[in-house]
Design an enzyme around this catalytic site. Structure first.
Site, PDB file in Angstrom:
ATOM      1  N   ASP A 112      -1.695   6.707   6.452  1.00 28.37           N
ATOM      2  CA  ASP A 112      -1.694   5.289   6.800  1.00 28.37           C
ATOM      3  C   ASP A 112      -2.679   5.082   7.953  1.00 28.37           C
ATOM      4  OD1 ASP A 112      -0.893   2.697   6.586  1.00 28.37           O
ATOM      5  OD2 ASP A 112       1.047   2.949   7.572  1.00 28.37           O
ATOM      6  N   LYS A 119       0.832  -1.211   0.000  1.00 30.52           N
ATOM      7  CA  LYS A 119       0.000   0.000   0.000  1.00 30.52           C
ATOM      8  C   LYS A 119       0.872   1.270   0.000  1.00 30.52           C
ATOM      9  CE  LYS A 119      -2.178  -1.414   3.763  1.00 30.52           C
ATOM     10  NZ  LYS A 119      -1.476  -2.704   3.914  1.00 30.52           N
ATOM     11  N   THR A 120       1.865   1.310   0.882  1.00 28.93           N
ATOM     12  CA  THR A 120       2.734   2.494   0.959  1.00 28.93           C
ATOM     13  C   THR A 120       3.534   2.646  -0.338  1.00 28.93           C
ATOM     14  OG1 THR A 120       2.956   1.978   3.303  1.00 28.93           O
ATOM     15  CG2 THR A 120       4.457   3.634   2.411  1.00 28.93           C
ATOM     16  N   ARG A 164       6.953  -7.887   1.892  1.00 27.48           N
ATOM     17  CA  ARG A 164       7.820  -7.373   2.964  1.00 27.48           C
ATOM     18  C   ARG A 164       8.532  -8.534   3.664  1.00 27.48           C
ATOM     19  NH1 ARG A 164       4.826  -3.852   6.901  1.00 27.48           N
ATOM     20  NH2 ARG A 164       5.293  -2.200   5.427  1.00 27.48           N
ATOM     21  N   THR A 176      -5.824  -1.422   7.060  1.00 22.97           N
ATOM     22  CA  THR A 176      -5.901  -2.879   7.160  1.00 22.97           C
ATOM     23  C   THR A 176      -7.343  -3.300   7.449  1.00 22.97           C
ATOM     24  OG1 THR A 176      -5.305  -2.566   9.470  1.00 22.97           O
ATOM     25  CG2 THR A 176      -3.543  -3.260   7.986  1.00 22.97           C
TER      26      THR A 176
HETATM   27  P1  ADP Z   1       2.194  -1.845   3.205  1.00 19.98           P
HETATM   28  O1  ADP Z   1       2.208  -0.357   3.069  1.00 19.98           O
HETATM   29  O2  ADP Z   1       0.996  -2.488   2.581  1.00 19.98           O
HETATM   30  O3  ADP Z   1       2.400  -2.292   4.638  1.00 19.98           O
HETATM   31  P2  ADP Z   1       4.681  -1.711   1.720  1.00 19.98           P
HETATM   32  O4  ADP Z   1       4.250  -0.817   0.617  1.00 19.98           O
HETATM   33  O5  ADP Z   1       5.539  -1.124   2.794  1.00 19.98           O
HETATM   34  O6  ADP Z   1       3.413  -2.443   2.377  1.00 19.98           O
HETATM   35  O7  ADP Z   1       5.415  -2.953   1.022  1.00 19.98           O
HETATM   36  C1  ADP Z   1       6.364  -3.757   1.690  1.00 19.98           C
HETATM   37  C2  ADP Z   1       7.527  -4.033   0.772  1.00 19.98           C
HETATM   38  O8  ADP Z   1       7.093  -4.845  -0.320  1.00 19.98           O
HETATM   39  C3  ADP Z   1       8.128  -2.799   0.116  1.00 19.98           C
HETATM   40  O9  ADP Z   1       9.189  -2.286   0.884  1.00 19.98           O
HETATM   41  C4  ADP Z   1       8.619  -3.271  -1.223  1.00 19.98           C
HETATM   42  O10 ADP Z   1       9.968  -3.701  -1.124  1.00 19.98           O
HETATM   43  C5  ADP Z   1       7.746  -4.467  -1.521  1.00 19.98           C
HETATM   44  N1  ADP Z   1       6.713  -4.140  -2.518  1.00 19.98           N
HETATM   45  C6  ADP Z   1       5.469  -3.696  -2.259  1.00 19.98           C
HETATM   46  N2  ADP Z   1       4.771  -3.514  -3.372  1.00 19.98           N
HETATM   47  C7  ADP Z   1       5.590  -3.856  -4.391  1.00 19.98           C
HETATM   48  C8  ADP Z   1       5.446  -3.930  -5.829  1.00 19.98           C
HETATM   49  N3  ADP Z   1       4.294  -3.620  -6.433  1.00 19.98           N
HETATM   50  N4  ADP Z   1       6.493  -4.370  -6.560  1.00 19.98           N
HETATM   51  C9  ADP Z   1       7.662  -4.728  -5.962  1.00 19.98           C
HETATM   52  N5  ADP Z   1       7.854  -4.687  -4.616  1.00 19.98           N
HETATM   53  C10 ADP Z   1       6.845  -4.261  -3.836  1.00 19.98           C
END
Ligand code: ADP
Length: 346
Positions: free
Chosen positions: A113, A68-69, A221, A162
């Site tokens: 977030d 998401k981030t 992650r 979430t």
């Molecule tokens: P959330 O915000 O949902 O908790 P993140 O955006 O922090 O998750 O994603 C976690 C990790 O997954 C990121 O640091 C990145 O390395 C990897 N990631 C997330 N989305 C992608 C994507 N579309 N392609 C490649 N890697 C990704």
């Protein structure tokens, strides 16, 4: 390249975040998976740029660690704009939000977030900001009170949560694009592991990489974290190359089992099976027994266990399934199957 500005709060913690930032894709072309979201974004971003307008507001929901981030940063980068990030719990007073909103420039991205945790008094100010790019606030009270109208620069709000179910309907309906970010499949995780070993310049065997993707619990992650742990392990114990033996040993040391479950997943299931006879049991009771926050169990532990069929959520509480009993080495439970009939998504 966006001028990243972190105002406050991010689920990852400072060190985790810097690692994650360095492993994050920066453009839509570098992104992996995400279903049809990337195509939708590509169209919206291109159209918005052609009109010199901000993109529509975006709501992303799904378990932590799935992207998401990352999507928020990629959108800002593709728009050539600045991203400012904060979180629902960090915005305790309306003035916190108003301060951020009034500092946004034309087409900036504001990432919130845990948007489901915005206090209601703050949320009220988001509605006119999202719809008409304005905020009205009252200063003083009684006969001296007056309303000040502030015009904001057009911006894009990206909310991440979430728990989409906890978002109030007026907030939810103000997002133009809503997307559920789900668990990744094995080929997507393999692509992510390949990207990570490439970025970290780690030598690897193909079967070792497949094993890592297989154990990543559907979560990029976690895939990144396992690659880093295995890199440390092979650097210290062997020649630094990820081989299948080295990865198996490193994962065993991390407590990751053949289905990718970690210690907390197993403690959670074992508690339901051992202490509560397999359920149904209320989540608060499980949390109290484990000494964990209910939110951690609901947001972090349960979604994957539900996805792989080890857990069922019913009106009467949580149930460990036969698959969970078998996986943890317990004899299959004898119980009334009607217990599973009243599934609810509370
Ligand atoms: P959330 O915000 O949902 O908790 P993140 O955006 O922090 O998750 O994603 C976690 C990790 O997954 C990121 O640091 C990145 O390395 C990897 N990631 C997330 N989305 C992608 C994507 N579309 N392609 C490649 N890697 C990704």
């Amino acid at each position: 390249m966006p001028r990243d500005k972190i105002i406050s709060g991010d689920s990852g913690g400072v060190e985790d975040e810097s690692y994650n930032m360095s492993l994050r894709p920066r453009t839509l072309d570098e992104c992996i998976g995400m279903g049809d979201l990337l195509e939708k974004l590509r169209i919206s971003i291109t159209a918005a740029c052609q009109r010199d307008e901000p993109m529509e507001h975006v709501l992303l929901h799904g378990p932590p660690g799935l992207g998401k981030t990352t999507v928020a940063y990629v959108i800002a980068n593709e728009m050539g704009s600045t991203i400012k990030t904060t979180s629902g719990p960090a915005l305790t007073r309306p003035s916190d939000l108003i301060g951020i909103l009034t500092n946004l420039e034309h087409r900036d991205v504001l990432f919130i977030d845990e948007i489901h945790r915005l206090p209601p008094a703050v949320e009220e100010y988001i509605y006119p900001a999202m719809e008409d790019y304005k905020v009205d606030f009252i200063v003083d009270s009684g006969m001296h009170s007056r309303t000040i109208n502030l015009q904001l620069k057009p911006f894009t709000l990206i909310g991440a949560t979430t728990r989409a179910g906890l978002l109030s309907p007026p907030l939810r309906t103000r997002f133009g694009i809503t997307h559920n970010v789900g668990f990744w499949d094995e080929s997507e995780l393999l692509a992510r592991c390949r990207m990570t070993v490439g970025m970290l310049k780690v030598d690897f065997d193909e079967d070792a990489l497949k094993l890592l993707a297989d154990r990543a619990r559907g979560t990029p992650r976690i895939a990144n974290r396992l690659v880093r742990r295995c890199r440390d392990f092979t650097q210290v114990r062997s020649d630094g190359r990820l081989t299948i033996d080295a990865v198996e040993n490193a994962l065993a040391l991390e407590g990751i089992d053949p289905l990718g479950l970690d210690e907390l997943d197993r403690r959670f299931l074992r508690t339901i099976i051992d202490i509560y006879k397999g359920g149904p049991v209320g989540i608060e009771a499980v949390a109290a027994t484990l000494g964990e926050e209910t939110d951690t169990l609901v947001d972090v532990v349960e979604p994957y266990l539900l996805q792989v069929g080890m857990l069922a959520r019913t009106r009467r509480g949580r149930l460990a399934t036969g698959k969970a009993f078998e996986h943890l080495g317990f004899a299959a439970p004898r119980r009334d199957e009607s217990l599973f009939d009243d599934n609810s998504a509370d």
